[in-house]
Design a protein around this motif. Structure first.
Motif, PDB file in Angstrom:
ATOM      1  N   SER B  49       0.837  -1.211   0.000  1.00  0.00           N
ATOM      2  CA  SER B  49       0.000   0.000   0.000  1.00  0.00           C
ATOM      3  C   SER B  49       0.864   1.251   0.000  1.00  0.00           C
ATOM      4  O   SER B  49       0.564   2.236  -0.686  1.00  0.00           O
ATOM      5  CB  SER B  49      -0.918   0.009   1.218  1.00  0.00           C
ATOM      6  OG  SER B  49      -1.842  -1.049   1.140  1.00  0.00           O
ATOM      7  N   ASP B 170      -6.022  -0.832  -4.940  1.00  0.00           N
ATOM      8  CA  ASP B 170      -5.471  -1.461  -3.744  1.00  0.00           C
ATOM      9  C   ASP B 170      -6.480  -2.475  -3.225  1.00  0.00           C
ATOM     10  O   ASP B 170      -7.502  -2.109  -2.654  1.00  0.00           O
ATOM     11  CB  ASP B 170      -5.179  -0.385  -2.685  1.00  0.00           C
ATOM     12  CG  ASP B 170      -4.316  -0.944  -1.549  1.00  0.00           C
ATOM     13  OD1 ASP B 170      -4.201  -2.177  -1.437  1.00  0.00           O
ATOM     14  OD2 ASP B 170      -3.766  -0.127  -0.782  1.00  0.00           O
ATOM     15  N   GLU B 171      -6.190  -3.740  -3.451  1.00  0.00           N
ATOM     16  CA  GLU B 171      -7.077  -4.839  -3.076  1.00  0.00           C
ATOM     17  C   GLU B 171      -8.528  -4.593  -3.484  1.00  0.00           C
ATOM     18  O   GLU B 171      -9.411  -4.504  -2.637  1.00  0.00           O
ATOM     19  CB  GLU B 171      -6.982  -5.081  -1.570  1.00  0.00           C
ATOM     20  CG  GLU B 171      -5.526  -5.276  -1.178  1.00  0.00           C
ATOM     21  CD  GLU B 171      -5.369  -5.963   0.153  1.00  0.00           C
ATOM     22  OE1 GLU B 171      -6.283  -6.730   0.522  1.00  0.00           O
ATOM     23  OE2 GLU B 171      -4.329  -5.764   0.797  1.00  0.00           O
TER      24      GLU B 171
HETATM   25 MG   LIG Z   1      -2.285  -2.609   2.122  1.00  0.00          MG
END
Ligand SMILES: [Mg+2]
Ligand SMILES: Nc1ncnc2c1ncn2[C@@H]1O[C@H](COP(=O)(O)OP(=O)(O)OP(=O)(O)O)[C@@H](O)[C@H]1O
Lengths: 443, 230
Positions: B49, B170-171
């Motif tokens: 991240s 992000d995910e």
């Molecule tokens: Mg992360």
């Protein structure tokens, strides 16, 4: 981001917390109204007094009383005055120092008599209602109220006048006055004994009514030559009813004018003319001198009241600061998201400043409307209350509160300035919101 | 498309006077070509991240440079970066990051408003986008009135509406069930093929990693692997 969209954004945000925004607007409106009403009293009284002053005098007149040691004004001085910059005319009059009796047929009047310089009177703005200016020595012009005040010699003196103080219409002299020959009775004394002499004068013109309703012009305007004749007869300057032996030869000595008025070409020149006269050591007076002091005084009063009013708006600004700070805190997650997808700090800042100035503007608008209402109520109600309390009538036209456009502009500017300033810090805080923290809902 | 050179980042922890430095990324360098789908994998806490946030400009690197579309974005100031994000990047977040007080329509419209696009054009673009993510019937719904998958589609629509050349995620499938995940992956591949959009996707999920042309593996802030798939 377009201004229109920013505005829509603000409205959406404001709708989310109507009561809070309403309260803030209310506080601002109250502050703004307070400022305007407070200052409007100074504006109103200033206006009233100014109007009163201007009504009593003609503003571009400068009266000259004499030299520094009180010596009178003669033709030599007049010539100097006429040379001054910004002078339109110099009127000068010598009064006949006794009340002459004018009579024709069955009518009679005591009238003040002055020898005037006719060309300068005309140049100063005086106008004839009918007839012409005198050409021969025995020709005269009479004031507007001379004829209506000619009194019939017969009839009951108690029943002559109407409620305006003039001779009743049906009893007035109703012939054409132009060309009428009047006899003018002048008295003289040699110390113990009084004798009179009659002079024939021919009316060739009638002056226009004076500009103001309450002013009466009952004068008889005679020529300098006629005055000379009268002086020769009485043996005194100004044909005064005094023992001539106390005077030197009147015809040889130059008699000063009683009333000399310099008329400036416009209002701006009045001050200049006044100063020039002062430089040349003449004593003079113009309304402008008085107005200047008064204006200074009122300007200070206005500034002071506006200052006090500003404090009220400053107090209201605490509310705006609070509202905006809360708005920023509440919307922090949204602001974070907006920044993440590309809203620049400038835009965010602008939105919040726009929002606080919008609150200020609405507050100012409501405040102005309220101030107008209060002002009308004060002008209408306060005289009634004062009259009832002091049992005395207020002068007509007295205005307690007046709201000129300038005051509105000042109030709006102060209001906007204060609200923008109070929105500045919250707006800055909004720009400093950290995207990641906001998205993690940490703020 | 993206050039990362010698990128290092450390966070400063603690109060003034008692600070410790935590190194999260060390000497990362890689290159992403236009039109690629690149996935980033690694254990929790490995710095994935952080890497993406650096590329997005949400945080600033301690060292190294980031070049996107030939612009040295690591030297941009905040406003410049914001402008750059609006023009060149779309974002898909794990928990969607929709504005709760705005409807699906308004959320998708937001980037267009920020860019100053006229109202008329905005309407057309937003409706097109809604159709594309099959949410025509939900335009007036607030995020709280949408399912997770629907919310994610709104956030994808918002990321795509300005047609950016690069999308950072992000995910993106973190909050979705496996079926919805399938849908999303197919959609990503579609966009990649049809519009040539470059994707940089962080994931824990092998399924997701499989759609990538390439996978970058991070471990303890270091790049340990860059696997190229066929
Ligand atoms: Mg992360
Ligand atoms: N703002 C911060 N301040 C201090 N340390 C941070 C901050 N953000 C992340 N870290 C630390 O940096 C390291 C990497 O975090 P990061 O969020 O990049 O990991 P990640 O690979 O995304 O993990 P996950 O898969 O769990 O999301 C972690 O040890 C974390 O504690």
């Amino acid at each position: 981001m377009k201004l229109k969209d920013q505005f829509r954004f603000i409205l959406q945000n404001m709708k989310k917390n109507k009561i809070r925004v309403f309260m803030t607007v209310l506080a601002t409106a109250m502050g703004c109204a307070f400022l305007i009403v407070l200052a409007s009293v100074a504006f109103g009284l200033h206006d009233s007094i100014l109007r009163d002053t201007l009504e009593n005098r003609t503003i571009n007149e400068v009266e000259v009383y004499g030299g520094e040691e009180g010596q009178g004004i003669t033709d030599q001085d007049i010539a100097k005055f006429e040379e001054l910059e910004g002078v339109r005319a110099v009127t000068r009059q010598k009064s006949v120092q006794q009340e002459a009796i004018y009579s024709v047929d069955d009518f009679q009047a005591y009238a003040p008599t002055v020898a005037a310089h006719f060309p300068s009177e005309i140049a100063s703005g005086a106008e004839l209602a009918e007839g012409r200016l005198p050409e021969a020595a025995d020709e005269v012009v009479v004031g507007h109220h001379f004829i209506p005040l000619l009194t019939p010699t017969e009839g009951n003196p108690d029943e002559l006048y109407n409620e305006d103080g003039l001779i009743k219409e049906e009893l007035q002299f109703d012939e054409n006055v132009i060309g009428q020959i009047f006899t003018m009775e002048i008295a003289k004394t040699d110390g113990d004994q009084e004798t009179t002499e009659e002079f024939d004068v021919k009316i060739v013109g009638v002056m226009k009514a004076p500009g103001r309703e309450w002013e009466w012009d009952q004068h008889v305007y005679i020529t300098d030559d006629l005055l000379d004749e009268l002086e020769t007869f009485t043996g005194t300057p100004g044909a005064a009813l005094m023992d001539p032996s106390t005077f030197e030869d009147v015809s040889a000595e130059e008699v000063p004018y009683d009333q000399v008025t310099v008329i400036a070409s416009d209002l701006e020149s009045v001050k200049n003319v006044s100063e020039q006269l002062e430089d040349q050591n003449y004593m003079s007076y113009s309304i402008v001198n008085e107005m200047e002091q008064m204006n200074t005084l009122f300007t200070i009063a206005k500034a002071g009241l506006i200052f006090i009013g500003t404090i009220a708006i400053l107090i209201a600004s605490i509310g705006i600061y609070n509202t905006m700070t809360m708005a920023v805190t509440e919307r922090a997650p949204d602001i974070g998201i907006m920044k993440a997808i590309g809203a620049s700090p400038k835009v965010i800042k602008r939105i919040f400043i726009l929002e606080s100035s919008y609150i200020g503007l609405i507050g100012a608008a409501i405040g102005i409307a309220a101030a107008y209402v209060i002002s009308i109520l004060v002008n209408f109600g306060l005289p009634l209350i004062l009259e009832a309390a002091f049992d005395e009538e207020m002068p007509a036209g007295l205005q307690f509160s007046s709201i000129p456009p300038l005051l509105i502009v000042i109030a709006v500017v102060i209001c906007l300035l204060v609200t923008i300033l109070s929105g500045l810090r919250p707006a800055k805080r909004a720009t400093e919101i950290d995207v990641l923290k906001a998205m993690r809902r940490e703020i | 498309m993206i050039d990362i050179n010698q990128l290092s980042h450390h966070f400063t922890l603690g109060k003034k006077g008692d600070q410790t430095s935590l190194s999260v990324l060390e000497n990362i360098s890689f290159h992403v070509r236009a039109g690629e789908i690149v996935t980033i994998v690694g254990r929790s806490g490995s710095g994935k991240s952080t890497l993406l946030n650096l590329i997005s400009g949400f945080i600033r690197p301690t060292q190294g440079e980031i070049i996107i579309q030939n612009q040295k974005v690591s030297e941009f100031d905040e406003s410049e970066f914001a402008e750059f994000r609006l023009q060149h990047m779309g974002f898909i977040f794990q928990n969607f990051q929709l504005i709760p007080s705005m409807t699906a329509y308004q959320n998708i419209e937001l980037p267009l408003i920020l860019k100053g696009i006229s109202e008329q054009a905005r309407k057309k673009m937003t409706l097109d986008m809604l159709k594309k993510v099959r949410l025509e019937d939900f335009s007036g719904h607030y995020p709280s009135e949408l399912s997770g998958g629907q919310q994610q589609r709104v956030s994808i629509a918002r990321a795509l509406v300005l047609e950016p050349p690069l999308i950072l995620a992000d995910e993106p499938t973190g909050s979705l069930d496996s079926e919805t995940e399938e849908d999303l992956l197919r959609f990503i591949q579609e966009l990649n093929k049809e519009m040539g959009i470059t994707f940089l996707i962080i994931t824990h999920d092998d399924e997701v990693a499989r759609i990538g042309d390439r996978t970058i593996t991070l471990a303890d802030g270091k790049m340990v692997e860059s696997v190229v798939f066929s």
